[in-house]
Structure formats: C-alpha cells, structure tokens
Scaffold this active site. Structure first.
Site, PDB file in Angstrom:
ATOM      1  NE  ARG A 198      -3.219  -2.334   3.039  1.00  0.00           N
ATOM      2  CZ  ARG A 198      -3.917  -2.537   4.154  1.00  0.00           C
ATOM      3  NH1 ARG A 198      -3.973  -1.586   5.077  1.00  0.00           N
ATOM      4  NH2 ARG A 198      -4.549  -3.672   4.346  1.00  0.00           N
TER       5      ARG A 198
ATOM      6  NE  ARG B 125       4.682  10.134   5.582  1.00  0.00           N
ATOM      7  CZ  ARG B 125       3.369  10.195   5.823  1.00  0.00           C
ATOM      8  NH1 ARG B 125       2.565   9.198   5.426  1.00  0.00           N
ATOM      9  NH2 ARG B 125       2.866  11.231   6.455  1.00  0.00           N
TER      10      ARG B 125
ATOM     11  CG  ASP C 179      -0.027   5.728   4.051  1.00  0.00           C
ATOM     12  OD1 ASP C 179      -0.739   4.696   3.973  1.00  0.00           O
ATOM     13  OD2 ASP C 179       0.802   5.908   4.956  1.00  0.00           O
TER      14      ASP C 179
END
Length: 244
Positions: free
Chosen positions: A50, A197, A52
């Site tokens: 995935r 991140r 985001d």
C-alpha cells in the site's frame, strides 16, 4: 489463465492511497475499473504494498490473473487510454503462475524528496517536503550510516500496525543533493508502516542540528517511537522500485 505483472507510475496527490476503499478515490480502484472495461469482466489486482494518501510511485508493481488474449505490449496502451492522467501503466509482462506482486517481493527502494530553501515553491508543494531551516547535508549523511544493516525498527513504525516482527534490513541509505532537492534514497528487504517517512523526519532533525548523528544508534536501539523524529509529510515520498 495467465498471470500478468504490471509496472505502474502515479501521482498520489489526489488519491486516498493505493488500496480500494468505500469513501475515496484510489489507484487500485481506477486500474481495476480500466481492466474490467478491457477484459469485459471484473478483475482484482494485487499490489506490492500500500501507499498512503499523497504518496507517489515511480515503480509500483501489481499482478492479476485472467484469461486474456491481448498481446502484452498492447495492455499498457489499452489501459492508459482509459486511466486518468495521474496514473500510467508503464509495462506489462506475463510471469510464472506462482508470482504474486506482494508475496514474491524481495525488497523495495524508496526516494524521499526535500526542498530546502528560504521560500516555499508552489510547484513543488505536492512533490517534496518544504523545509525552510538550513539543513546540514554532511550531518544527515553521517547519521544515515547508522541505519544500515539489520535492526529492530520498532521505534520507526507508526501506530496502527499489527506487524509482530519489526526487524528489517536496510542495504542502502544515501542522502544527496540533486537539482535543488535533498534526496534520501533507501533500499531494504521490507519496511514498516511509515518507516521511511519517520527515518526522513529524523534525518531532517539531524540536519537542523537538533539531534546528533551519533545519537542514531541509541535511538534505534531504544525501540521508542518518541525518541525518533517526526513523521515527514506524505508528498515527499516515492515508491521507486520493487525487487523480485
């Protein structure tokens, strides 16, 4: 029944991420809708992982199985004629029956982009993290080396993940200046939720001289999320490549 691998590039700005959901526009849904039109039947695709909301991809990979007679080189053309402009299928190939975009992956490469300057750039607002405070690139490069190898990255995982094994191996973590941007390029055998991140946000704190490069070893070993830096914004992140 043929097993097809797709190479996909997308601008994640106006998507609620990769995974299909009921209350937002997603990349998976757009591609499945296009495939259904081409193949005249519903198709479910499996992504390598995935991404985001707001995260981009240069080399996302998806796979699906279908009875398909369209030549491989025509699939990208057919899909791109139906897909919105912020998604492009860059390639299609037939793969072994047991290939799975997610479970067959051996590693990934991400790139995180930072625009470091005194004034923000409207043109980069969706594609890089704007940091006005001057960043010390040498300090960031020094700190990056502490992440290499196998470590328990529990302290670099956002809440909301149910993953039990938080040990990951990073093969490469380079920080460099390129075309007015600071780029953080990281390769590893896998990544935890928001791991890249959080690493990027921590390196920014190092660049601001708020954290010493030598503190990285202690921060990683602590396993405490609060010890690391903030989670850098989504728009600076790119899934660059998936390794098989």
């Amino acid at each position: 029944m043929r097993n097809i691998k797709l190479l996909i590039e997308y601008d994640g700005t106006n998507f609620c991420g990769w995974q299909r959901q009921n209350n937002g526009r997603t990349i998976q849904e757009e591609i499945e809708k296009a495939l259904e039109k081409v193949l005249k039947r519903p198709v479910k695709i499996h992504g390598s992982g995935r991404t985001d909301t707001g995260v981009h991809a240069l080399g996302q990979v998806a796979s699906f199985k279908a009875n398909i007679t369209v030549p491989m080189d025509k699939i990208p053309l057919a899909l791109n004629s139906l897909l919105p402009e912020d998604i492009s299928v860059k390639g299609a190939s037939e793969v072994e029956e047991d290939f799975h975009a997610r479970y067959s992956a051996k590693g990934k490469k991400y790139i995180y982009q930072i625009y470091n300057g005194p004034l923000r750039s409207p043109l980069l607002r969706n594609y890089a993290y704007f940091v006005a405070h001057p960043l010390d690139l040498n300090r960031m490069q020094e700190a990056a080396q502490y992440f290499l190898g196998s470590h328990d990255f529990k302290g670099f995982m956002a809440s909301g993940s149910c993953v039990q094994d938080t040990v990951r191996t990073l093969y490469k973590l380079d920080v460099y200046f390129h075309e007015n941007l600071i780029k953080i390029e990281v390769e590893g055998n896998g990544f935890l939720y928001n791991m890249v991140r959080i690493i990027s946000g921590t390196l920014v704190e190092v660049g601001k001289e708020k954290i010493l490069p030598t503190e990285m070893q202690k921060i990683i070993a602590s396993g405490i999320r609060e010890s690391a830096g903030p989670t850098a914004p989504a728009q600076g992140l790119y899934l660059a490549e998936v390794f098989y």
